[in-house]
Design a protein around this motif. Structure first.
Motif, mmCIF file in Angstrom:
data_model
loop_
_atom_site.group_PDB
_atom_site.id
_atom_site.type_symbol
_atom_site.label_atom_id
_atom_site.label_comp_id
_atom_site.label_asym_id
_atom_site.label_seq_id
_atom_site.Cartn_x
_atom_site.Cartn_y
_atom_site.Cartn_z
ATOM 1 N N GLY A 227 0.880 -1.039 -0.171
ATOM 2 C CA GLY A 227 -0.360 -0.260 -0.153
ATOM 3 C C GLY A 227 0.570 1.379 0.337
ATOM 4 O O GLY A 227 0.126 2.325 0.677
ATOM 5 N N PRO A 228 1.575 1.706 -0.765
ATOM 6 C CA PRO A 228 2.062 2.987 -1.176
ATOM 7 C C PRO A 228 1.757 3.588 -1.500
ATOM 8 O O PRO A 228 0.813 4.330 -1.933
ATOM 9 N N ARG A 229 0.849 5.060 -0.261
ATOM 10 C CA ARG A 229 -0.183 5.719 0.251
ATOM 11 C C ARG A 229 0.667 7.338 -0.968
ATOM 12 O O ARG A 229 -0.375 7.925 -1.897
ATOM 13 N N ALA A 230 1.551 7.599 -0.346
ATOM 14 C CA ALA A 230 2.188 8.619 -0.110
ATOM 15 C C ALA A 230 3.609 8.951 -0.201
ATOM 16 O O ALA A 230 4.405 8.528 0.011
ATOM 17 N N LEU A 231 4.435 9.909 -1.236
ATOM 18 C CA LEU A 231 5.512 9.582 -1.667
ATOM 19 C C LEU A 231 6.207 11.555 -1.282
ATOM 20 O O LEU A 231 5.228 12.437 -1.224
ATOM 21 N N CYS A 232 7.117 11.660 -0.522
ATOM 22 C CA CYS A 232 8.018 12.837 -0.543
ATOM 23 C C CYS A 232 9.216 12.705 -1.417
ATOM 24 O O CYS A 232 10.301 11.942 -0.531
ATOM 25 N N ILE A 233 10.192 13.728 -1.702
ATOM 26 C CA ILE A 233 11.090 13.478 -1.980
ATOM 27 C C ILE A 233 12.222 14.834 -1.234
ATOM 28 O O ILE A 233 11.719 16.004 -1.133
ATOM 29 N N ALA A 234 13.753 14.847 -0.554
ATOM 30 C CA ALA A 234 14.681 15.527 -0.355
ATOM 31 C C ALA A 234 15.682 14.776 -0.317
ATOM 32 O O ALA A 234 16.609 13.668 -0.075
ATOM 33 N N SER A 235 16.102 16.047 -1.073
ATOM 34 C CA SER A 235 17.459 15.308 -1.602
ATOM 35 C C SER A 235 17.642 13.894 -2.360
ATOM 36 O O SER A 235 16.397 14.146 -2.744
ATOM 37 N N ASP A 236 18.088 13.140 -1.614
ATOM 38 C CA ASP A 236 18.012 12.042 -2.094
ATOM 39 C C ASP A 236 17.837 10.445 -2.120
ATOM 40 O O ASP A 236 17.456 9.789 -1.745
ATOM 41 N N THR A 237 16.731 11.067 -0.270
ATOM 42 C CA THR A 237 15.920 10.307 -0.420
ATOM 43 C C THR A 237 14.428 10.067 -1.012
ATOM 44 O O THR A 237 13.577 11.485 -0.543
ATOM 45 N N ILE A 238 13.562 9.286 -0.417
ATOM 46 C CA ILE A 238 12.038 9.211 -0.922
ATOM 47 C C ILE A 238 11.848 8.625 0.106
ATOM 48 O O ILE A 238 12.172 7.343 0.645
ATOM 49 N N TRP A 239 10.477 9.432 0.654
ATOM 50 C CA TRP A 239 9.944 8.701 1.556
ATOM 51 C C TRP A 239 8.806 8.364 2.026
ATOM 52 O O TRP A 239 7.981 8.744 0.895
ATOM 53 N N VAL A 240 8.512 7.690 2.058
ATOM 54 C CA VAL A 240 6.809 6.934 1.727
ATOM 55 C C VAL A 240 5.936 6.342 2.710
ATOM 56 O O VAL A 240 6.524 5.662 4.163
ATOM 57 N N ALA A 241 5.123 7.218 3.090
ATOM 58 C CA ALA A 241 3.862 6.167 3.396
ATOM 59 C C ALA A 241 3.373 5.331 3.505
ATOM 60 O O ALA A 241 2.608 5.207 2.366
#
Length: 372
Positions: A227-241
């Motif tokens: 269930g990957p629902r939300a993404l955000c990128i900061a620098s070279d990191t992808i944050w996933v909820a």
């Protein structure tokens, strides 16, 4: 999305003090409504924010021009709000559900449930249309709209080929990096996919036909995710909820790293160890200028903050599976009521903007010092 640069401790000190982990008694979170009347019906296409109906706001994002951009799911529109004058104006969608308008003005196009809005380095606007199973773009230079990924038909196909011929299933969230990468939370397929905007090619970077929580440290490609629902990128990191996975992860160098959430549905009030905390269907994630991670804990009607330095989670607004409602403006955000919020972004001054979806309002959460 607009590019986010994580600031150094020295650069954020004027805004947040010398520490990235805040003393609980030094400030409090407050909340206010900045857009929406509480009514979902389609109304005027411009006006002062709190006098205009915004039906089911989901995505929110501060653009490179300083405006706040909002996706309106109920009435199939995208808005821009001037945060100084509080004026709001529809910039995409004619208010009717459908799929039309490519090659012409975005304001005349038909959309179908735009969920999230982001920006590239040139200031072009991208948004995902969940019910059309595709991603579209509005040119900053011309205001014209075009499709960049998806056929409009639900399914799973196309990896290794043109994104415009690929099928997605109810994509919910997108993010953009600085190298022409467009990342898509293809939640109906339980995958995270990437479109190379320079070549137009799509690939899956995480997920398979199976549904399972990732393993900490595991390579993401070719392994399941839930269930990957939300993404955000900061620098070279992808944050996933992860919505069904009730947890928050990051993707770095192609590997999963567990950040927060036990994976079990639930909610605890107060300051909790990040990895032991419970969530219930998180549907939004954002990075603050202090490096903290902000999460929309949708089914708990709460906004939560992960302190990466301390390894702790705290609620900053709303809270509790039975706490849904509308209350609290101009007061303590912790005693406020939210109703299934979805989108989130954090401005450079630390203000947290949320789409308070079933309250049909966009709200701002902000800190004020506690004076004694």
């Amino acid at each position: 999305m607009m590019r986010i640069v994580l600031l150094t401790l020295a650069s954020v000190a004027p805004l947040f003090g010398q520490q990235t982990s805040f003393a609980a008694d030094s400030f409090e979170w407050r909340i206010e409504t900045i857009a929406g009347t509480g009514q979902p019906d389609r109304g005027a296409a411009e006006g002062i924010g709190t006098s205009v109906n915004i039906g089911d706001p989901f995505g929110v994002e501060v653009g490179p021009d300083g405006g706040l951009y909002i996706t309106e799911v109920r009435n199939h529109r995208v808005w821009r709000m001037d945060l100084k004058t509080k004026k709001i104006q529809c910039i995409a969608g004619n208010g009717t559900k459908g799929y039309s308008g490519d090659g012409g003005p975005a304001i005349a196009a038909q959309l179908n449930e735009p969920y999230e809005v982001r920006f590239d380095g040139q200031g072009d606007i991208y948004f995902v249309e969940m019910r059309n199973h595709l991603i579209r773009k509005v040119s900053r230079a011309t205001g014209d709209i075009s499709t960049v990924a998806g056929t409009g038909e639900a399914g799973y196909s196309g990896d290794g080929g043109p994104a415009l011929r690929a099928r997605f299933s109810r994509p919910h969230s997108i993010a953009l990096d600085d190298d022409g990468g467009l990342y898509i939370a293809d939640i109906g397929n339980h995958r995270v996919r990437k479109v190379d905007l320079r070549t137009g090619t799509v690939t899956s970077i995480a997920g398979t036909e199976k549904k399972a929580l990732p393993v900490d440290g595991q390579l993401a490609r070719g392994q399941p995710v839930l269930g990957p629902r939300a993404l955000c990128i900061a620098s070279d990191t992808i944050w996933v909820a992860l919505r069904e996975g009730h947890s928050v992860w990051k993707l770095l160098n192609g590997r999963w790293k567990h950040v927060s959430g036990s994976g079990k549905k639930g909610y605890e009030l107060g300051d909790i160890a990040a990895k032991q905390a419970s969530y219930n269907g998180p549907k939004g994630v954002a990075v603050g200028p202090d490096g903290s991670i902000y999460v929309v804990d949708t089914e708990n009607h709460a906004i939560r903050r992960i302190d990466l330095v301390a390894g702790r989670v705290e609620t900053i607004a709303g809270g509790g599976p039975n706490a849904g409602g509308y209350a609290g403006d101009d007061g303590d955000a912790l005693t406020a009521k939210l109703n299934r919020p979805h989108g989130i972004c954090v401005a450079s001054d630390g203000s947290v903007y949320i789409g308070d979806t079933l309250n049909h309002r966009v709200r701002r959460i902000y800190r004020v010092p506690i004076t004694r």
